[in-house]
Write an enzyme that holds these catalytic residues in place. Structure first.
Site, PDB file in Angstrom:
ATOM      1  N   SER A 171       0.844  -1.197   0.000  1.00 15.87           N
ATOM      2  CA  SER A 171       0.000   0.000   0.000  1.00 15.87           C
ATOM      3  C   SER A 171       0.875   1.240   0.000  1.00 15.87           C
ATOM      4  O   SER A 171       2.012   1.210   0.503  1.00 15.87           O
ATOM      5  CB  SER A 171      -0.906   0.010   1.244  1.00 15.87           C
ATOM      6  OG  SER A 171      -1.540   1.265   1.410  1.00 15.87           O
TER       7      SER A 171
ATOM      8  N   TYR B  62      -2.896  -0.478  10.506  1.00 13.95           N
ATOM      9  CA  TYR B  62      -2.950  -0.852   9.089  1.00 13.95           C
ATOM     10  C   TYR B  62      -1.711  -0.344   8.357  1.00 13.95           C
ATOM     11  O   TYR B  62      -1.046  -1.088   7.631  1.00 13.95           O
ATOM     12  CB  TYR B  62      -4.210  -0.282   8.442  1.00 13.95           C
ATOM     13  CG  TYR B  62      -4.259  -0.469   6.944  1.00 13.95           C
ATOM     14  CD1 TYR B  62      -4.696  -1.671   6.392  1.00 13.95           C
ATOM     15  CD2 TYR B  62      -3.853   0.548   6.079  1.00 13.95           C
ATOM     16  CE1 TYR B  62      -4.724  -1.855   5.013  1.00 13.95           C
ATOM     17  CE2 TYR B  62      -3.875   0.376   4.702  1.00 13.95           C
ATOM     18  CZ  TYR B  62      -4.313  -0.822   4.181  1.00 13.95           C
ATOM     19  OH  TYR B  62      -4.333  -1.001   2.814  1.00 13.95           O
TER      20      TYR B  62
END
EC number: 1.1.1.1
Length: 254
Positions: A138, A151
């Site tokens: 990500s 996260y």
């Protein structure tokens, strides 16, 4: 890497970005696409099969949080059937900072464990042929979304792991690169929990900024697969595919 006539394993190939990427992969004509996912979706598998009947699409249920030994058993079944596998895509991911242990287990540990398991079949030190790993990380691995620090940290860890894999390629024969999507319109980002509820509107705030569709992301994903650059850090954002040059601030010297 030429996708045509290759054998590909796609972990979490039925999710938001995953399903569109599976569609784009199937269009490119691999010999086999093996989808491993926690949730069965017969309609999606049927769609993939119909999209290109020349491609054999197979589904196996798989939870990335199982022990490595269980993953090895599943992979043995797949390798016994296909004989060779060219590409492993690790795509499992969740976005919910209320679930701290599960976030780390899925986003990071699951990637490490699945990669570790396939080394039994690929590692050239064991007589294996080598292979290619594409890990979906990500852009939060570059700079965190600070309202979801768990996260973001899990994705930074996955990115670091992938970079190390690439540098080990001369030892293992296994190359690796990371796929780092920006904010993409998926179920994942429409509603999720911030850490300790520090920002209840975090999903809403993110979606106020420019995003990309899952199809745009998937099409660029396939371009990255075809480029097949060991150690590449690909940013897939706003419909673009860009290679990131990582700034080195420290080196172990070994």
């Amino acid at each position: 890497m030429v996708i045509a006539n290759s054998n590909i394993i796609f972990v979490a190939g039925l999710g938001g970005i995953g399903l569109d990427t599976s569609r784009e992969i199937v269009k490119s004509g691999p010999k086999n696409l093996v989808v491993l996912d926690r949730v069965d979706n017969p309609a999606a598998i049927a769609e993939l099969k119909a999209l290109n009947p020349k491609v054999t699409v197979t589904f196996y249920p798989y939870d990335v949080t199982v022990p490595v030994a269980e993953t090895k058993k599943l992979l043995k079944t797949i390798f016994d059937e296909l004989k060779t596998v060219d590409l492993l895509i690790n795509g499992a991911g969740i976005l919910d900072d209320n679930q701290i242990e599960r976030t780390i287990a899925v986003n990071f540990t699951g990637t490490v464990n699945t990669t570790t398991a396939i080394m039994d079949f690929w590692d050239k030190r064991k007589g294996g042929p080598g292979g290619v790993i594409a890990n979906i990380c990500s852009v939060t691995g570059f700079n965190s979304i600070y309202q979801v620090p768990v996260y973001s940290a899990s994705k930074a860890a996955a990115l670091s792991f992938t970079t190390s894999l690439a540098k080990l390629a001369h030892i293992t024969g296994v190359t690796a690169y990371s796929i780092n999507p920006g904010i993409t319109k998926t179920v994942l980002v429409h509603k999720f929990n911030s850490w300790l509820s520090v920002e209840p509107r975090v999903a809403e705030l993110l979606l106020e900024h420019p995003t990309q569709t899952t199809l745009q992301c998937a099409q660029n994903f396939v371009k990255a697969i075809e480029a097949n650059q060991n150690g590449a850090i690909w940013k897939l954002d706003l419909g673009r595919l860009d290679a990131i040059e990582w700034t080195k601030h420290w080196d172990s010297g070994i």
